[in-house]
Write an enzyme that holds these catalytic residues in place. Structure first.
Site, PDB file in Angstrom:
ATOM      1  CB  THR A  53     -16.233  -7.552 -11.985  1.00 34.15           C
ATOM      2  OG1 THR A  53     -17.186  -7.229 -11.338  1.00 34.15           O
ATOM      3  CG2 THR A  53     -16.781  -9.147 -12.311  1.00 34.15           C
TER       4      THR A  53
ATOM      5  CB  CYS B  42      -4.982   1.962   1.731  1.00 37.33           C
ATOM      6  SG  CYS B  42      -5.711   3.425   1.118  1.00 37.33           S
TER       7      CYS B  42
ATOM      8  CG  HIS C 229      -1.204   5.651   0.022  1.00 41.54           C
ATOM      9  ND1 HIS C 229      -1.173   5.934  -1.069  1.00 41.54           N
ATOM     10  CD2 HIS C 229      -2.206   5.273   0.662  1.00 41.54           C
ATOM     11  CE1 HIS C 229      -2.755   5.662  -1.354  1.00 41.54           C
ATOM     12  NE2 HIS C 229      -3.289   5.102  -0.256  1.00 41.54           N
TER      13      HIS C 229
END
Length: 360
Positions: free
Chosen positions: A12, A157, A251
Site C-alpha cells: 500500500t 537510490c 536525482h
C-alpha cells in the site's frame, strides 16, 4: 510458460505501488499475494488505500491503480502463504525490514528496496548489468544462514546512478577518487515523514541524514570483486555532499573523477556507449533500450526531461569534459530516476536477471 508467483510486502506504500505498476502484465511474474499492515489486512486493495473519512484514494504514483490489483485481498505480513510463492518483493521501510525479510528468506528469495541487509558480508548489493557476477554470493549466504532463500537488496537510490556511470570509468580508466554533489528529488524522502513542503519550496536542504556514508560504502562494494566467498571493495574513494532540492522525481549528480590513466572526453564517451551497447541485461522485459545515454547538449540531463526516457530506466549523462583539477580528470552530470531504476522497477529488473540465471 508458468509464471513465477510473487508477493509484494508493503503493497500500500509508494514503493509497493511502484511494484504494482512495474509488474502489470509482466511476462514472467504474477502477483498472487499483497501484504501490508494490520490496518489494511482483510480489505480489497482499493479499499486499503482509500481514506475512510474523506474517501480519497491514496494512489501516490503515476496513472491509475492497475485493474488486476484493485480487488485483490490484502493480508497481514504474518498471513502471507510462503508455500505458495516463488519470490517476494519487499517494500518494507527499514525499521521493520530486517525481521520481516529474515523470516521470508528462510524459505524463498527476497528482493528488497530497504537497506536492512546491504552491509552484510555475505549479501551483495546488485545492479543488473553492473555487478552481475556478485549474484554467486547468494549461495554462500544461503549456506551461512541455513536458508532455502536469500535476501538481495538494491543500493540506495543515490548510489545507483553513480555506480552505473562509474563502472566503465573504473574498469577502463582506473577511476580512483570521486567528488560528487547530489541534488535529490523530494520523493526520495518518501511520504512518511518525508520532506515538509514549507521546508523545501524555494529552497535547497544541504544535508540528508546517513546518505553520504551509504554512497561511499555502497559504491565501493558494488564495484568490488567477488573473491573467496566475499566481496573485496573497490579501491576507490568517494567524497559526496547530498542535498535535497524541490524536484519531484529524479536525482541529479555533479561528479568529478580522478583516473589512473589519461581519459580523453571523446574516448570516455565512446567507452560508455560501448558499455551500454553490450550491457548484459539487454532483452530482459524491464531493461531500457538505452542503458546509458551521453548527451551532447550542454543543458542536459534535466530531471523534467530525462525522467521520461525509457520509463525512467535509463541513466543519463551530460557535460562530459576533461577537468584540470586532477592530472587525469573528468567531470560530468548524471541523472537517475530514484523511483524507477533506483527502486521498484530496478528491483523487478534484478528479479528478471535472477530468473534468467536460474536463481528463482
Amino acid at each position: 510458460m508458468m509464471k513465477k508467483r510473487v508477493a509484494i510486502l508493503g503493497a500500500t506504500g509508494a514503493v509497493g505501488q511502484e511494484f504494482l505498476l512495474s509488474l502489470e502484465n509482466h511476462p514472467w511474474f504474477e502477483v498472487t499475494q499483497l501484504a501490508a499492515s494490520e490496518r489494511s489486512a482483510g480489505k480489497k486493495y482499493i479499499e486499503a488505500i482509500r481514506d475512510p473519512n474523506s474517501g480519497i484514494i491514496k494512489w501516490q504514483v503515476g496513472g491509475d491503480v492497475p485493474k488486476y490489483a484493485r480487488d485483490m485481498p490484502v493480508v497481514a505480513i504474518n498471513d502471507v502463504k510462503v508455500s505458495e510463492l516463488d519470490l517476494v518483493f519487499s517494500a518494507i521501510e527499514d525499521e521493520a525490514a530486517r525481521d520481516i525479510e529474515t523470516k521470508f528468506a528462510k524459505d524463498v528469495p527476497v528482493v528488497s528496496t530497504s537497506s536492512a541487509y546491504r552491509y552484510e558480508e555475505d549479501v551483495p548489493i546488485l545492479i543488473p548489468g553492473i555487478n552481475d557476477d556478485h549474484v554467486e554470493l547468494i549461495e554462500q549466504q544461503k549456506k551461512n544462514r541455513n536458508w532455502k532463500g536469500y535476501v538481495l537488496p538494491l543500493p540506495n537510490c543515490t548510489t545507483t546512478g553513480l555506480a552505473i556511470t562509474m563502472k566503465p570509468l573504473y574498469e577502463n580508466y582506473g577511476a580512483k577518487r570521486v567528488i560528487m554533489t547530489s541534488m535529490q528529488a523530494i520523493s526520495g524522502a518518501g511520504r512518511s515523514p518525508g520532506v515538509s513542503a514549507l521546508d523545501v519550496t524555494d529552497n535547497l536542504i544541504p544535508y540528508i541524514p546517513k546518505e553520504e556514508n551509504k554512497v561511499r560504502v555502497e559504491t565501493a562494494k558494488i564495484l568490488g570483486k567477488l573473491k573467496d566467498g566475499k566481496i573485496e571493495p573497490a579501491n576507490i574513494k568517494v567524497s559526496c555532499t547530498c542535498t535535497r532540492v524541490p524536484v519531484i522525481d529524479g536525482h541529479t549528480e555533479s561528479v568529478f573523477v580522478e583516473t589512473s590513466k589519461p581519459a580523453k572526453a571523446e574516448d570516455v564517451k565512446h567507452s560508455i556507449e560501448e558499455f551500454s551497447n553490450h550491457i548484459s541485461v539487454t532483452g530482459l522485459p524491464s531493461a531500457p533500450k538505452d542503458y546509458l545515454v551521453v548527451h551532447q547538449d550542454p543543458t542536459r540531463p534535466q530531471p523534467r526531461i530525462d525522467r521520461q526516457i525509457n520509463d525512467g530506466m535509463t541513466t543519463s549523462m551530460g557535460r562530459l569534459e576533461e577537468d584540470q583539477i586532477f592530472d587525469n580528470g573528468l567531470k560530468y552530470v548524471l541523472f537517475s530516476h530514484n523511483k524507477k531504476m533506483g527502486s521498484a522497477k530496478g528491483a523487478v529488473l534484478l528479479a528478471e536477471m535472477l530468473y534468467k540465471k536460474g536463481k528463482i
